[in-house]
Design a protein around this motif. Sequence first.
Motif, PDB file in Angstrom:
ATOM      1  N   MET A  34       0.805  -1.234   0.000  1.00 32.94           N
ATOM      2  CA  MET A  34       0.000   0.000   0.000  1.00 32.94           C
ATOM      3  C   MET A  34       0.832   1.276   0.000  1.00 32.94           C
ATOM      4  N   GLN A  35       2.024   1.225   0.609  1.00 36.68           N
ATOM      5  CA  GLN A  35       2.807   2.469   0.714  1.00 36.68           C
ATOM      6  C   GLN A  35       3.959   2.505  -0.277  1.00 36.68           C
ATOM      7  N   GLU A  36       4.736   1.397  -0.326  1.00 37.14           N
ATOM      8  CA  GLU A  36       5.855   1.388  -1.291  1.00 37.14           C
ATOM      9  C   GLU A  36       5.323   1.079  -2.692  1.00 37.14           C
ATOM     10  N   LYS A  37       4.101   0.618  -2.790  1.00 36.97           N
ATOM     11  CA  LYS A  37       3.437   0.341  -4.076  1.00 36.97           C
ATOM     12  C   LYS A  37       4.241  -0.608  -4.959  1.00 36.97           C
ATOM     13  N   LYS A  38       4.700  -1.707  -4.318  1.00 33.35           N
ATOM     14  CA  LYS A  38       5.501  -2.678  -5.065  1.00 33.35           C
ATOM     15  C   LYS A  38       4.765  -3.195  -6.309  1.00 33.35           C
ATOM     16  N   PHE A  39       3.442  -3.303  -6.230  1.00 32.71           N
ATOM     17  CA  PHE A  39       2.681  -3.776  -7.393  1.00 32.71           C
ATOM     18  C   PHE A  39       1.927  -2.623  -8.053  1.00 32.71           C
ATOM     19  N   GLY A  40       2.436  -1.412  -7.860  1.00 29.52           N
ATOM     20  CA  GLY A  40       1.846  -0.240  -8.504  1.00 29.52           C
ATOM     21  C   GLY A  40       0.448   0.049  -7.965  1.00 29.52           C
ATOM     22  N   ASP A  41      -0.406   0.570  -8.861  1.00 29.45           N
ATOM     23  CA  ASP A  41      -1.762   0.947  -8.462  1.00 29.45           C
ATOM     24  C   ASP A  41      -2.598  -0.258  -8.030  1.00 29.45           C
ATOM     25  N   ALA A  42      -2.143  -1.466  -8.395  1.00 30.51           N
ATOM     26  CA  ALA A  42      -2.856  -2.676  -7.943  1.00 30.51           C
ATOM     27  C   ALA A  42      -2.975  -2.679  -6.421  1.00 30.51           C
ATOM     28  N   GLY A  43      -2.065  -1.953  -5.745  1.00 27.96           N
ATOM     29  CA  GLY A  43      -2.048  -1.950  -4.284  1.00 27.96           C
ATOM     30  C   GLY A  43      -2.789  -0.778  -3.649  1.00 27.96           C
ATOM     31  N   ASN A  44      -3.537  -0.007  -4.429  1.00 27.53           N
ATOM     32  CA  ASN A  44      -4.316   1.101  -3.838  1.00 27.53           C
ATOM     33  C   ASN A  44      -5.358   0.565  -2.870  1.00 27.53           C
ATOM     34  N   THR A  45      -5.884  -0.589  -3.204  1.00 29.99           N
ATOM     35  CA  THR A  45      -6.840  -1.252  -2.318  1.00 29.99           C
ATOM     36  C   THR A  45      -6.246  -2.596  -1.932  1.00 29.99           C
ATOM     37  N   LEU A  46      -6.447  -2.952  -0.668  1.00 26.41           N
ATOM     38  CA  LEU A  46      -5.877  -4.197  -0.162  1.00 26.41           C
ATOM     39  C   LEU A  46      -7.007  -5.075   0.374  1.00 26.41           C
ATOM     40  N   VAL A  47      -6.949  -6.354   0.007  1.00 26.89           N
ATOM     41  CA  VAL A  47      -7.875  -7.324   0.600  1.00 26.89           C
ATOM     42  C   VAL A  47      -7.076  -8.121   1.625  1.00 26.89           C
ATOM     43  N   ILE A  48      -7.577  -8.199   2.849  1.00 31.88           N
ATOM     44  CA  ILE A  48      -6.950  -9.051   3.867  1.00 31.88           C
ATOM     45  C   ILE A  48      -7.898 -10.215   4.091  1.00 31.88           C
ATOM     46  N   GLU A  49      -7.346 -11.420   3.949  1.00 34.41           N
ATOM     47  CA  GLU A  49      -8.207 -12.590   3.840  1.00 34.41           C
ATOM     48  C   GLU A  49      -7.778 -13.688   4.798  1.00 34.41           C
ATOM     49  N   GLU A  50      -8.747 -14.421   5.251  1.00 37.94           N
ATOM     50  CA  GLU A  50      -8.518 -15.600   6.095  1.00 37.94           C
ATOM     51  C   GLU A  50      -7.660 -16.614   5.328  1.00 37.94           C
ATOM     52  N   PHE A  51      -6.737 -17.272   6.023  1.00 37.95           N
ATOM     53  CA  PHE A  51      -5.890 -18.303   5.418  1.00 37.95           C
ATOM     54  C   PHE A  51      -6.662 -19.624   5.402  1.00 37.95           C
ATOM     55  N   MET A  52      -6.719 -20.240   4.233  1.00 41.37           N
ATOM     56  CA  MET A  52      -7.434 -21.522   4.133  1.00 41.37           C
ATOM     57  C   MET A  52      -6.422 -22.633   3.876  1.00 41.37           C
ATOM     58  N   THR A  53      -6.772 -23.843   4.282  1.00 44.39           N
ATOM     59  CA  THR A  53      -5.906 -24.979   3.957  1.00 44.39           C
ATOM     60  C   THR A  53      -6.713 -26.008   3.185  1.00 44.39           C
ATOM     61  N   GLY A  54      -6.012 -26.746   2.348  1.00 43.63           N
ATOM     62  CA  GLY A  54      -6.661 -27.783   1.538  1.00 43.63           C
ATOM     63  C   GLY A  54      -5.942 -27.909   0.209  1.00 43.63           C
ATOM     64  N   ARG A  55      -6.488 -28.759  -0.649  1.00 40.34           N
ATOM     65  CA  ARG A  55      -5.942 -28.953  -1.988  1.00 40.34           C
ATOM     66  C   ARG A  55      -6.415 -27.841  -2.910  1.00 40.34           C
ATOM     67  N   GLU A  56      -5.544 -27.417  -3.789  1.00 40.13           N
ATOM     68  CA  GLU A  56      -5.959 -26.419  -4.794  1.00 40.13           C
ATOM     69  C   GLU A  56      -6.243 -27.110  -6.114  1.00 40.13           C
ATOM     70  N   VAL A  57      -7.368 -26.768  -6.713  1.00 42.10           N
ATOM     71  CA  VAL A  57      -7.744 -27.331  -8.007  1.00 42.10           C
ATOM     72  C   VAL A  57      -8.188 -26.187  -8.915  1.00 42.10           C
ATOM     73  N   SER A  58      -7.873 -26.294 -10.182  1.00 39.87           N
ATOM     74  CA  SER A  58      -8.339 -25.303 -11.162  1.00 39.87           C
ATOM     75  C   SER A  58      -9.436 -25.913 -12.005  1.00 39.87           C
TER      76      SER A  58
END
Length: 421
Positions: free
Chosen positions: A170-194
Amino acid sequence: MNILVVGSGGREHAICHAVARSSRADKIYCAPGNAGIAELAECVPIGAMEFDKLVDFAKDKAIDFAIIGMDDPLVGGIVDRFEAAGIKTFGPRENAAILEGSKAFSKELMKKYGIPTAAYETFTDPEKALSYLKTAKLPIVLKADGLALGKGVLICNTLEEAEDGVRTIMQEKKFGDAGNTLVIEEFMTGREVSVLSFTDGKTIQLMSSAQDHKRAFDGDEGPNTGGMGTFSPSPFYTEEIDQRCKEEIFQKTVDAMAAEGRPFVGVIFFGLMLTEDGPKVLEYNCRFGDPEAQVVLPRMKNDILDVMEACVDGRLSELKLDFEDNAAVCVVLASKGYPVSYDKGFAISGLEKFDNRQYFCFHAGTAKDENGQTVTSGGRVLGVTAKGASLAEARKNAYAATEWVGFENKFMRTDIGKEFV
Ligand code: AMP
Ligand code: GLY
């Protein structure tokens, strides 16, 4: 039909292969393409974000159908531009591509329509994000809102890491404007499938499931990458899970987008986590996965142009997707040092050995040098895909085929799909 494919990676090579198999394809162009795509399509040196030039080119060449492979141009509104010029185009419009383009949007959509996903909060003020973290459970996941080349997600095990993450995004903007808004999310565990799907905005049809290996080294060690290999189908994606996803996630997402006045036409890629409480959405992408396309498309029996055109015309319900009853494995051949730093320009040998029926070599980072020799030009160089009757057989075939290809500093994971063998 004259076709234009927009993009330049292994995914676009897999799309071009599928298009070339169609009896309806006449001339195929790809912008900008790569050395492998050049065997199937005429590559044109126009970048995927050069919308004006792409539209002019498409008009000039009487393109009947355009296919957009990459997320950046989709999120940037390329489909609206092509449509405004009267060119039929496969992919979501800008107002629907936001499903991938903004994580805050997609999280809110899921919350509003009761689609299972991790609990979350959204922040635009870094101070508020920092004070929220003090009460949050660890580990915790930080996500830059916008597109960040797949890198805008930080999984933080300690409060210090999470606080650093907020500052970085949000401050150093490592990912540019993509970081103007931040989502903070619960950590989930399990298998990932696409699970990839085609949709016309009303009907959704699923492609065969797939699984990606994102870390650079064997045993899921090392830094995150764009993907080091995939297999399809995923043994974890059972009938029972499929049924639940159909009830709780897939159609609901399509209907939610339509209800928001953002009908989604194109490919929705559901990144799922199979948690103890059932399948939940990790992320949506608005296009085929790379390297998921490289194991899913070679197994699709349908004519890809029939399916894509049915999506654009809003008559996908008239078709049935059909996949071969087999498996495919894709092993990415990278340049040693990827994803951090690597050398390029090395000659590649053995490319002529692939039959493009059971064995495919999809190019990602390749180019032709001044002598016409195909050379390495990126971190992920090639995706070697093989089919087999089972995952075990596909895996054996894919690894055998990786030996056919030679280039200096060739590097790959040796455990793609290994746990099923
Ligand atoms: P994304 O770009 O949202 O798919 O995130 C990239 C990767 O981060 C995912 O493939 C997961 O491995 C991981 N990830 C994202 N969100 C979560 C979460 N809520 N819990 C655990 N892992 C996550
Ligand atoms: N392989 C993950 C993606 O294409 O986003």
